[in-house]
Design a protein around this motif. Structure first.
Motif, PDB file in Angstrom:
ATOM      1  N   LEU A  79       0.822  -1.210   0.000  1.00 42.25           N
ATOM      2  CA  LEU A  79       0.000   0.000   0.000  1.00 42.25           C
ATOM      3  C   LEU A  79       0.859   1.265   0.000  1.00 42.25           C
ATOM      4  N   SER A  80       2.015   1.200   0.644  1.00 40.61           N
ATOM      5  CA  SER A  80       2.923   2.350   0.640  1.00 40.61           C
ATOM      6  C   SER A  80       3.423   2.649  -0.776  1.00 40.61           C
ATOM      7  N   VAL A  81       3.607   1.587  -1.558  1.00 44.48           N
ATOM      8  CA  VAL A  81       3.986   1.768  -2.964  1.00 44.48           C
ATOM      9  C   VAL A  81       2.869   2.485  -3.725  1.00 44.48           C
ATOM     10  N   VAL A  82       1.629   2.073  -3.476  1.00 46.60           N
ATOM     11  CA  VAL A  82       0.489   2.720  -4.141  1.00 46.60           C
ATOM     12  C   VAL A  82       0.406   4.190  -3.752  1.00 46.60           C
ATOM     13  N   ILE A  83       0.620   4.486  -2.466  1.00 46.06           N
ATOM     14  CA  ILE A  83       0.593   5.877  -2.007  1.00 46.06           C
ATOM     15  C   ILE A  83       1.665   6.697  -2.718  1.00 46.06           C
ATOM     16  N   GLY A  84       2.859   6.111  -2.859  1.00 45.81           N
ATOM     17  CA  GLY A  84       3.931   6.822  -3.554  1.00 45.81           C
ATOM     18  C   GLY A  84       3.585   7.124  -4.992  1.00 45.81           C
ATOM     19  N   PHE A  85       2.895   6.184  -5.659  1.00 40.64           N
ATOM     20  CA  PHE A  85       2.556   6.357  -7.069  1.00 40.64           C
ATOM     21  C   PHE A  85       1.437   7.367  -7.268  1.00 40.64           C
ATOM     22  N   THR A  86       0.509   7.449  -6.307  1.00 39.81           N
ATOM     23  CA  THR A  86      -0.672   8.290  -6.511  1.00 39.81           C
ATOM     24  C   THR A  86      -0.547   9.679  -5.899  1.00 39.81           C
ATOM     25  N   PHE A  87       0.048   9.789  -4.718  1.00 36.92           N
ATOM     26  CA  PHE A  87       0.083  11.086  -4.054  1.00 36.92           C
ATOM     27  C   PHE A  87       1.278  11.935  -4.485  1.00 36.92           C
ATOM     28  N   SER A  88       2.441  11.318  -4.600  1.00 37.72           N
ATOM     29  CA  SER A  88       3.666  12.082  -4.862  1.00 37.72           C
ATOM     30  C   SER A  88       3.617  12.933  -6.130  1.00 37.72           C
ATOM     31  N   PRO A  89       3.088  12.433  -7.271  1.00 35.26           N
ATOM     32  CA  PRO A  89       3.114  13.251  -8.487  1.00 35.26           C
ATOM     33  C   PRO A  89       2.194  14.466  -8.450  1.00 35.26           C
ATOM     34  N   LEU A  90       1.270  14.525  -7.481  1.00 36.40           N
ATOM     35  CA  LEU A  90       0.324  15.640  -7.457  1.00 36.40           C
ATOM     36  C   LEU A  90       1.026  16.976  -7.268  1.00 36.40           C
TER      37      LEU A  90
END
Length: 403
Positions: free
Chosen positions: A116-127
């Protein structure tokens, strides 16, 4: 065709109204992001600790989102630069983030949390790089002060960090996930109202990322921001855990975080004229020197008054450094490369450098406690050296990377 009913006064009024509306939604963009950050940064390590994880495991989980952005940010940013469309990917990413947060309480298994931390990195970071590119573009087009737009995000961070501490002192750590979920919903609603400028011409050929990475001045710039941000690794990952371990309440921890961000807000409110025309290397140097002082003090004492004394230096270690980074891109990078430049800056500084620092902070804190901050002081010293190198290597020319 010109409207004959529009007088100069009406046109001026409409222009002012349009500027205010744009400034408001851009400010709200940062509010949405930093409501999430205001809960995540101080209290996510606390939630992970409550799941029974060791300091080393917490360091790994906190660093994973930063490492994922090394791959996610450039891919998404280059696509955005080629299409000129930044709002659509932001909506997709913001929506997936909201859903992924709900999955964290399902299991405290390390590998479940890592996925889930990987998913968070992929979705939140680029914003942030996507939205910052839109913000910088609109600020230049409408003559808005970027710092005064950005400070609303810092206000939101204070509200979230202090408010979350107050909530947690009366409830339990399980509320951390629900506060992140609510903040994610607010963030998604704001993203739907973001402007969607389609003014950039797609690159004719080749990779914008490779083009930038071949520029020595850009690499020196990345060294400035990378080591400066990396120096926050122990603070972001173990400040709250350490303060909790020495007896400070969650509310007091929220106050500590808020003091730093209040100083950052004050800087953003008044720094516009100071930053304009100043060499970014000089601004980087101010932030790096403040970092050396801040981390040496936090590494040597848990005294409440010393903590309160050095927390305002966050305005320098993060605030002035952020303004320096944005100023360099606005001055040196053509608009067609702006998202790629923002992404590389965020990817390497918040991904490679900060991710490595957070990961290393796990074993450092486990073995040395708060003295792990001394390593952060060394990173600030390296950032200071890079800032002097940037001042010698770049004269401050506009659109440096135009062929």
């Amino acid at each position: 065709m010109k409207n004959p009913n529009l007088t100069p006064d009406n046109q001026s009024s409409d222009h002012a109204s349009d500027r205010m509306q744009t400034a408001t939604i851009l400010a709200l963009f940062f509010v949405g992001l930093f409501l999430i950050q205001g809960v995540f940064l101080p209290y996510w390590p606390v939630w992970l600790k409550a799941q029974g994880l060791s300091a080393g495991e917490i360091g790994i989980l906190l660093s994973l989102p930063n490492w994922v952005r090394v791959f996610a940010d450039p891919l998404i940013a280059q696509r955005a630069d080629r299409t000129g469309n930044r709002k659509t990917p932001m909506l997709w990413l913001g929506g997936i983030y909201v859903l992924s947060i709900l999955a964290f309480p399902v299991s405290s298994n390390f590998w479940w949390l890592a996925g889930l931390s990987v998913v968070i990195g992929f979705t939140f970071s680029p914003l942030l790089p996507l939205g910052t590119t839109i913000t910088v573009h609109e600020c230049k087009a409408r003559d808005l002060d970027y710092g005064r737009v950005r400070l609303w995000g810092s206000l939101a961070f204070i509200f979230a960090s202090y408010g979350a501490g107050w909530v947690l002192d009366g409830t339990s750590t399980s509320w951390i996930v629900w506060m992140l979920f609510i903040a994610g919903i607010v963030n998604f609603a704001i993203l739907t109202r973001m402007p969607d400028p389609q003014t950039d011409r797609p690159l004719r050929s080749g990779s914008s990322l490779i083009y930038l990475l071949r520029k020595p001045v850009f690499l020196i710039y990345l060294g400035c921001i990378g080591f400066a941000q990396g120096a926050h690794g122990t603070y972001y990952s173990f400040a709250s855990v350490h303060w909790e371990s020495v007896g400070y309440s969650h509310e007091m921890i929220g106050i500590f975080w808020s003091i730093g961000v209040i100083a950052e807000i004050a800087l953003f409110a008044v720094a516009g004229r100071f930053v304009r025309g100043r060499h970014p290397g000089m601004l980087f140097a101010l932030g790096a020197f403040a970092g050396i002082v801040r981390w040496l003090v936090l590494g040597s004492s848990d005294n409440i008054w010393l903590i309160i004394l050095v927390q305002p230096l966050h305005a320098m270690t993060f605030g002035i450094t952020h303004l320096a980074a944005v100023s360099f891109i606005a001055r040196a990078i053509p608009q067609a490369l702006a998202t790629s430049a923002q992404s590389l800056m965020a990817t390497l500084s918040m991904g490679v450098f900060l991710g490595s620092s957070i990961w290393a902070s796990g074993p450092l804190y486990e073995n040395f406690g708060s003295q792990a901050y001394y390593v952060m002081a060394i990173l600030s010293g390296i950032a200071l050296a890079f800032s002097f190198w940037l001042m010698r290597s770049w004269r401050g020319e506009d659109q440096t990377f135009c062929d």
